[in-house]
Scaffold this motif. Structure first.
Motif, PDB file in Angstrom:
ATOM      1  N   UNK A 265      -0.323   0.337   6.502  1.00 53.45           N
ATOM      2  CA  UNK A 265      -0.073   1.191   5.332  1.00 53.45           C
ATOM      3  C   UNK A 265      -0.607   2.615   5.511  1.00 53.45           C
ATOM      4  N   UNK A 266      -0.971   3.004   6.736  1.00 47.16           N
ATOM      5  CA  UNK A 266      -1.532   4.331   6.960  1.00 47.16           C
ATOM      6  C   UNK A 266      -0.563   5.448   6.562  1.00 47.16           C
ATOM      7  N   UNK A 267       0.698   5.299   6.907  1.00 46.71           N
ATOM      8  CA  UNK A 267       1.670   6.356   6.584  1.00 46.71           C
ATOM      9  C   UNK A 267       1.876   6.461   5.078  1.00 46.71           C
ATOM     10  N   UNK A 268       1.930   5.331   4.403  1.00 50.99           N
ATOM     11  CA  UNK A 268       2.076   5.332   2.941  1.00 50.99           C
ATOM     12  C   UNK A 268       0.841   5.957   2.311  1.00 50.99           C
ATOM     13  N   UNK A 269      -0.318   5.618   2.848  1.00 57.86           N
ATOM     14  CA  UNK A 269      -1.586   6.117   2.317  1.00 57.86           C
ATOM     15  C   UNK A 269      -1.658   7.646   2.419  1.00 57.86           C
ATOM     16  N   UNK A 270      -1.117   8.196   3.499  1.00 62.41           N
ATOM     17  CA  UNK A 270      -1.103   9.651   3.666  1.00 62.41           C
ATOM     18  C   UNK A 270      -0.216  10.321   2.624  1.00 62.41           C
ATOM     19  N   UNK A 271       0.948   9.703   2.358  1.00 65.69           N
ATOM     20  CA  UNK A 271       1.893  10.286   1.401  1.00 65.69           C
ATOM     21  C   UNK A 271       1.430  10.120  -0.042  1.00 65.69           C
ATOM     22  N   UNK A 272       0.823   8.955  -0.323  1.00 62.62           N
ATOM     23  CA  UNK A 272       0.422   8.658  -1.702  1.00 62.62           C
ATOM     24  C   UNK A 272      -0.840   7.792  -1.692  1.00 62.62           C
ATOM     25  N   UNK A 273      -2.002   8.407  -1.788  1.00 67.66           N
ATOM     26  CA  UNK A 273      -3.262   7.646  -1.755  1.00 67.66           C
ATOM     27  C   UNK A 273      -3.380   6.617  -2.882  1.00 67.66           C
ATOM     28  N   UNK A 274      -2.616   6.789  -3.959  1.00 70.41           N
ATOM     29  CA  UNK A 274      -2.680   5.870  -5.099  1.00 70.41           C
ATOM     30  C   UNK A 274      -1.561   4.834  -5.070  1.00 70.41           C
ATOM     31  N   UNK A 275      -0.964   4.614  -3.898  1.00 75.30           N
ATOM     32  CA  UNK A 275       0.205   3.729  -3.811  1.00 75.30           C
ATOM     33  C   UNK A 275      -0.097   2.317  -4.300  1.00 75.30           C
TER      34      UNK A 275
ATOM     35  N   UNK B 159       4.456 -11.973   0.358  1.00 80.28           N
ATOM     36  CA  UNK B 159       4.110 -10.569   0.606  1.00 80.28           C
ATOM     37  C   UNK B 159       2.882 -10.406   1.490  1.00 80.28           C
ATOM     38  N   UNK B 160       2.032 -11.407   1.566  1.00 81.73           N
ATOM     39  CA  UNK B 160       0.837 -11.302   2.414  1.00 81.73           C
ATOM     40  C   UNK B 160       1.106 -11.770   3.843  1.00 81.73           C
ATOM     41  N   UNK B 161       2.342 -12.234   4.098  1.00 82.16           N
ATOM     42  CA  UNK B 161       2.714 -12.648   5.446  1.00 82.16           C
ATOM     43  C   UNK B 161       3.211 -11.465   6.263  1.00 82.16           C
ATOM     44  N   UNK B 162       3.566 -11.726   7.501  1.00 84.34           N
ATOM     45  CA  UNK B 162       3.975 -10.683   8.435  1.00 84.34           C
ATOM     46  C   UNK B 162       5.173  -9.883   7.913  1.00 84.34           C
ATOM     47  N   UNK B 163       6.288 -10.565   7.651  1.00 82.37           N
ATOM     48  CA  UNK B 163       7.476  -9.871   7.179  1.00 82.37           C
ATOM     49  C   UNK B 163       7.286  -9.304   5.788  1.00 82.37           C
ATOM     50  N   UNK B 164       6.570 -10.031   4.936  1.00 86.49           N
ATOM     51  CA  UNK B 164       6.348  -9.575   3.565  1.00 86.49           C
ATOM     52  C   UNK B 164       5.601  -8.258   3.512  1.00 86.49           C
ATOM     53  N   UNK B 165       4.575  -8.114   4.365  1.00 82.30           N
ATOM     54  CA  UNK B 165       3.807  -6.867   4.394  1.00 82.30           C
ATOM     55  C   UNK B 165       4.679  -5.687   4.831  1.00 82.30           C
ATOM     56  N   UNK B 166       5.537  -5.927   5.827  1.00 87.01           N
ATOM     57  CA  UNK B 166       6.417  -4.852   6.304  1.00 87.01           C
ATOM     58  C   UNK B 166       7.410  -4.471   5.211  1.00 87.01           C
ATOM     59  N   UNK B 167       7.889  -5.456   4.455  1.00 84.46           N
ATOM     60  CA  UNK B 167       8.803  -5.182   3.340  1.00 84.46           C
ATOM     61  C   UNK B 167       8.118  -4.342   2.269  1.00 84.46           C
ATOM     62  N   UNK B 168       6.894  -4.702   1.907  1.00 86.48           N
ATOM     63  CA  UNK B 168       6.146  -3.943   0.903  1.00 86.48           C
ATOM     64  C   UNK B 168       5.945  -2.505   1.383  1.00 86.48           C
ATOM     65  N   UNK B 169       5.524  -2.341   2.631  1.00 87.68           N
ATOM     66  CA  UNK B 169       5.265  -1.003   3.178  1.00 87.68           C
ATOM     67  C   UNK B 169       6.532  -0.158   3.190  1.00 87.68           C
ATOM     68  N   UNK B 170       7.643  -0.742   3.628  1.00 87.98           N
ATOM     69  CA  UNK B 170       8.896   0.008   3.724  1.00 87.98           C
ATOM     70  C   UNK B 170       9.394   0.433   2.348  1.00 87.98           C
ATOM     71  N   UNK B 171       9.292  -0.438   1.377  1.00 88.27           N
ATOM     72  CA  UNK B 171       9.703  -0.088   0.008  1.00 88.27           C
ATOM     73  C   UNK B 171       8.880   1.077  -0.531  1.00 88.27           C
ATOM     74  N   UNK B 172       7.565   1.007  -0.330  1.00 88.10           N
ATOM     75  CA  UNK B 172       6.697   2.064  -0.839  1.00 88.10           C
ATOM     76  C   UNK B 172       6.929   3.393  -0.127  1.00 88.10           C
ATOM     77  N   UNK B 173       7.220   3.349   1.157  1.00 90.86           N
ATOM     78  CA  UNK B 173       7.356   4.582   1.943  1.00 90.86           C
ATOM     79  C   UNK B 173       8.745   5.199   1.823  1.00 90.86           C
ATOM     80  N   UNK B 174       9.790   4.372   1.931  1.00 92.88           N
ATOM     81  CA  UNK B 174      11.151   4.913   1.947  1.00 92.88           C
ATOM     82  C   UNK B 174      11.817   4.912   0.590  1.00 92.88           C
ATOM     83  N   UNK B 175      11.247   4.187  -0.368  1.00 88.42           N
ATOM     84  CA  UNK B 175      11.763   4.198  -1.752  1.00 88.42           C
ATOM     85  C   UNK B 175      10.594   4.551  -2.675  1.00 88.42           C
ATOM     86  N   UNK B 176      10.055   5.770  -2.557  1.00 84.75           N
ATOM     87  CA  UNK B 176       8.812   6.125  -3.255  1.00 84.75           C
ATOM     88  C   UNK B 176       8.909   6.093  -4.776  1.00 84.75           C
ATOM     89  N   UNK B 177      10.139   6.097  -5.293  1.00 85.82           N
ATOM     90  CA  UNK B 177      10.308   6.072  -6.754  1.00 85.82           C
ATOM     91  C   UNK B 177      10.440   4.662  -7.308  1.00 85.82           C
TER      92      UNK B 177
END
Length: 550
Positions: free
Chosen positions: A100-110, A53-71
């Motif tokens: 994570x800027x877009x996720x942070x805007x939607x949910x500061x406690x992500x 998750x701390x690698x290039x693809x892993x970070x993008x996966x974490x971000x996408x899950x949090x942003x597009x699957x917020x539940x």
């Protein structure tokens, strides 16, 4: 997950290949969206385990899950503590990333959904504590295995440990997860690069993984180093070799776990999400692009007509999440493989890459460039060696001499040596073509609702390559080198200065050659006067012709 669960449902229209890998023959009738949850709805309330998750693809996966699957309920990530930096610090630093800027805007406690688990892939049991094993066993629904060593020149022993043994141990952990619905393994499209046509199947392994692992346990490093070329055979490096072994290891669990395998080609900067051109490393093409933009890289051995099979990282992640949904919902009896490539669908060639990269960096130059961007791709070994000598080594020696005379530490030759090593590792992939079947990727796309096709877009037919390369180059400037776009006018001024220096140098060189060689030789002077007079006659002729025409 129990065996009864994994085998309780069959997928209509699937055919079993001889080697046990599933291929699609007839898609289920009707649209999935009418009777099944969307991808985001599926991940709602789910607990996900992510390695790497701390690698290039892993970070993008974490971000996408949090942003597009917020539940989504929780993301458990395996993190290796580093010397001088705790696990919590590493995760905190990752969360501060611009990604994570877009996720942070939607949910500061992500960040509260991110649960780090201390782990070390090279240790028995992945060094996960018994308490954490119990916790993961009780709650995890989906596993995304992204962790791997991506170093092409990794010693075989270490590559096997990270890419094969770690995968085995993660699969053992998966068997203890009582609510596991899908296990998605990230491989590489080049795992079977010793073949020209690569189907969406698991090919027989080059060697039985168990036997190799047992042999490596008693061999010393010297013996392993000596036998590595014979072991990897037609493959170019230990990375592709061990990824092929890992695929086989994963396939062996296909009757007890719901498995999907993603095979991306050369993963590059993001295409659309979370914003175009995001990249955070020098790996793969990124380092070459930066070297070309800085004027350091002037020549590279590649085939202009060979396909540069780049795949944007957000395309890979969207496909990965869709495959996780599909694997969990349909529970195919055997592993589905997805060749995540662009060459057969929307090809782009190395000659085109060179043109667009150089053009982009001339419009949006990098700061403090060594020379003006200008690269030459050739498939001829001797021509490439000539340009390395003239455009790389000779300028590096002169620059290092200047640094020594000014009391500074020479560094340019060291930089060029590292660059040449990186290029040599990529030559195998930049000088030939492969053909990948992508039926399963197309099938998966057809199973998505129109809304999911937009949210989790992996249709590379829509990819505009010149625009993508432009954003990629700008991304290396903004996110890797942390350069401010407002400084572009100054960077352009620097390029003009370099151009003037080059013209001055060429003029001085011509005058020097004249004074030392031509002016002292009667024959050379005669040739020189003949060439000059010939040019003068041509100019006079064209001027006279122009006057008569007018």
């Amino acid at each position: 997950m129990s065996t009864e669960l994994s085998e309780s449902q069959d997928l209509n229209g699937l055919e079993q290949e001889e080697n046990g890998t599933t291929r699609l023959t007839d898609i289920c009738s009707g649209t999935v969206g009418s009777s099944m949850a969307s991808i985001a709805e599926y991940y709602a309330g789910k607990s996900v385990l992510i390695t790497g998750a701390t690698g290039f693809m892993g970070k993008v996966l974490v971000e996408k899950l949090l942003r597009s699957c917020p539940e989504v309920k929780a993301l458990y990530i395996l993190v290796r503590p580093k010397a001088g930096q705790s696990m919590q610090q590493r995760v905190s630093d990752m969360m501060k990333c611009k990604l994570f800027d877009r996720v942070r805007e939607d949910d500061p406690e992500f960040y509260q959904k991110i649960i780090p688990i201390s782990s070390e892939l090279t240790q028995p049991g992945l060094a996960i504590s018994p308490e954490d094993v119990e916790k993961l066993g009780a709650c995890i629904n989906i596993v995304f295995h992204c962790a791997a060593t991506i170093r092409f020149d990794e010693p075989l022993k270490h590559a096997v440990q990270l890419n094969v043994l770690a995968t085995q141990q993660l699969l053992s952990l998966a068997h203890q997860m009582h609510h596991l619905e899908a296990f998605i393994h990230i491989s590489t499209a080049y795992a079977n690069c010793d073949r020209k046509y690569i189907d969406e199947v698991i090919y027989p392994p080059p060697v039985e993984p168990k036997k190799l692992i047992e042999s490596l346990e008693w061999m010393d490093d010297g013996i392993v180093r000596d036998i590595t070329p014979r072991l990897i055979g037609g493959r170019p490096n230990t990375y592709t070799y061990t990824k092929a072994l890992a695929e086989y290891v994963v396939q062996q669990e296909q009757h007890r776990l719901n498995i999907g395998i993603i095979r991306p080609s050369i993963v590059g900067a993001s295409w659309q999400e979370p914003f175009p051109g995001w990249i955070d490393n020098f790996n793969g093409p990124s380092g070459l692009f930066i070297a070309a933009g800085k004027g350091i890289l002037r020549t590279m051995r590649a085939s202009n007509d060979a396909v540069a099979d780049f795949i944007p990282v957000d395309v890979v992640i969207n496909l990965t999440l869709a495959a996780g949904w599909y694997t969990a919902v349909h529970r195919p009896k055997t592993a589905l493989v997805y060749n995540c490539t662009t060459g057969g669908i929307n090809p782009f060639h190395w000659g085109e890459v060179e043109h667009h990269v150089i053009s982009s960096f001339k419009r949006n130059p990098l700061e403090q460039a060594f020379r003006r961007p200008n690269a030459n791709i050739t498939s001829n070994y001797l021509i490439n060696q000539y340009w390395i000598l003239v455009s790389h080594k000779f300028p590096a020696l002169i620059y290092d001499l200047f640094l020594r005379l000014s009391g500074q530490k020479p560094q340019m030759m060291r930089i060029f040596n590292r660059l040449h090593k990186a290029i040599s590792l990529l030559e195998y992939f930049s000088s030939q073509d492969w053909e990948w079947n992508s039926e399963n990727m197309s099938m998966l796309m057809s199973q998505l609702t129109p809304e999911d096709r937009k949210t989790f877009n992996f249709d590379v037919r829509q990819l505009n390559w010149p625009e993508y390369i432009e954003n990629y180059c700008i991304g290396t400037k903004k996110y890797v080198l942390n350069e401010d776009m407002s400084d572009i006018p100054a960077a352009r001024q620097h390029l003009r200065k370099l151009r003037n220096i080059r013209y001055t140098f060429n003029t001085v060189l011509v005058v020097f050659i004249w004074r030392v060689f031509i002016a002292r030789s009667q024959m050379a002077r005669n040739i020189w006067y003949f060439v000059v007079s010939l040019c003068f006659k041509f100019l006079s002729y064209f001027r006279a012709s122009s006057t008569l025409t007018n």
